[in-house]
Design an enzyme around this catalytic site. Structure first.
Site, PDB file in Angstrom:
ATOM      1  N   CYS A  56       0.787  -1.316   0.022  1.00  0.00           N
ATOM      2  CA  CYS A  56      -0.140   0.008   0.084  1.00  0.00           C
ATOM      3  C   CYS A  56       0.752   1.217   0.143  1.00  0.00           C
ATOM      4  O   CYS A  56       1.650   1.290   1.062  1.00  0.00           O
ATOM      5  CB  CYS A  56      -0.850   0.012   1.294  1.00  0.00           C
ATOM      6  SG  CYS A  56      -1.786   1.422   1.481  1.00  0.00           S
ATOM      7  N   CYS A  92      -0.140   3.596  -6.625  1.00  0.00           N
ATOM      8  CA  CYS A  92      -1.257   3.159  -5.888  1.00  0.00           C
ATOM      9  C   CYS A  92      -1.302   1.645  -6.216  1.00  0.00           C
ATOM     10  O   CYS A  92      -1.437   1.606  -7.598  1.00  0.00           O
ATOM     11  CB  CYS A  92      -2.377   3.783  -5.928  1.00  0.00           C
ATOM     12  SG  CYS A  92      -4.021   3.215  -4.964  1.00  0.00           S
TER      13      CYS A  92
HETATM   14  N1  DGL Z   1      -3.908   0.493  -2.709  1.00  0.00           N
HETATM   15  C1  DGL Z   1      -3.485   1.673  -1.637  1.00  0.00           C
HETATM   16  C2  DGL Z   1      -2.036   2.339  -2.152  1.00  0.00           C
HETATM   17  O1  DGL Z   1      -1.425   1.827  -2.607  1.00  0.00           O
HETATM   18  C3  DGL Z   1      -4.692   2.330  -0.757  1.00  0.00           C
HETATM   19  C4  DGL Z   1      -5.483   2.969  -1.924  1.00  0.00           C
HETATM   20  C5  DGL Z   1      -6.911   3.468  -0.851  1.00  0.00           C
HETATM   21  O2  DGL Z   1      -7.610   2.533  -0.475  1.00  0.00           O
HETATM   22  O3  DGL Z   1      -6.996   4.562  -1.000  1.00  0.00           O
HETATM   23  O4  DGL Z   1      -2.200   3.214  -1.853  1.00  0.00           O
END
Ligand code: DGL
Length: 270
Positions: free
Chosen positions: A82, A192
């Protein structure tokens, strides 16, 4: 003479992953491909998704709960799949746990800075962009690289609600890609872990050769580092998935995006 008896405990501890939802599966699938025999746990915090719209205190609170759960599960390493938690809370918790924690942003930026780009565009969540960690980390290794960041807050919801192919979603994606392409970057980083699911659409509005999924460098680093620490095991390749709400929604998306078969998904309550 009595021989010294050495007993090595082969505990087959899992490598644990977490993200706000299915995004981290884009990282998980890559590590599993190069380390197929490890045991894995995956936690999707679907109840608190999207992380990109949360405050640093909220992100710290949710992440601590997940990391405590990973202690109970005897995890030997944790992959922060994440970008948002890597950017916002990793520095605050990195030394507080009994396992190594791997943050995607900090590890990928070291590699990105070596790749001789002159202008890197970062597409990421609001929280990641506001933290400026991509910019700081890339410039730490190569101050000559210009870093442009654009927040795409709608994109995670598009993925999590399975609306990728709807015209309205495509318009929302195009709007942000157009915005970053105005800066003429020579690389476009999917900052992301949900965004790799949108690769085909983003490519349509940008340029095939520009897109970079930082998870490619991230998983190579994790593999080498686990090897150096002699933490790799020939386990059974078991995988367990946990979510904080809506297991059916997670299952549906995970089946579509990751090819997850019928596997038990356990819902954890607060
Ligand atoms: N997939 C996550 C990231 O890489 C979180 C995205 C989210 O829930 O806003 O930031």
């Amino acid at each position: 003479m009595q021989k010294e008896l050495k007993i090595t405990l082969n505990t087959k501890k899992p490598i644990a992953f977490f993200d706000s939802g299915v995004g981290g599966l884009t990282v998980y699938s890559k590590l599993k491909k190069i380390l197929p025999n490890e045991n894995y746990i995956y936690f999707g915090d679907t109840k608190h998704m999207p992380y990109g719209e949360k405050t640093p205190d909220e992100l710290l609170f949710y992440s601590k709960k997940i990391l405590d759960f990973f202690i109970q599960q005897n995890a030997k390493a944790v992959v922060m799949a994440c970008n948002t938690t890597s950017s916002v809370i990793y520095e605050k918790i990195k030394d507080k746990y009994p396992f190594e924690i791997y943050p995607i942003v900090q590890i990928a930026c070291k590699k990105l800075a070596e790749l001789n780009f002159s202008k890197i565009g970062i597409l990421a969540t609001n929280a990641t962009v506001n933290s400026n960690v991509y910019k700081k980390e890339i410039k730490k290794y190569n101050p000559n690289i210009e870093v442009i960041q654009i927040a795409c807050p709608e994109w995670v919801k598009i993925v999590e609600s399975n609306k990728i192919n709807e015209p309205d979603s495509k318009n929302k994606i195009k709007e942000k890609v157009d915005e970053i392409m105005l800066h003429k970057p020579d690389a476009l980083v999917l900052g992301c872990t949900h965004y790799p699911y949108l690769t085909d659409i983003i490519k349509n509005f940008s340029n095939n050769h520009l897109l970079i999924d930082p998870a490619v460098y991230f998983v190579e680093y994790i593999k080498n580092n686990l090897q150096e620490k002699q933490l790799l095991e020939d386990a059974k390749g078991e995988e367990k998935f946990y979510v904080s709400s809506n297991p059916e929604g997670f299952k549906q998306s995970a089946r579509m995006f990751y090819g997850l078969k019928e596997l038990p998904i356990v819902t954890l309550q607060d």
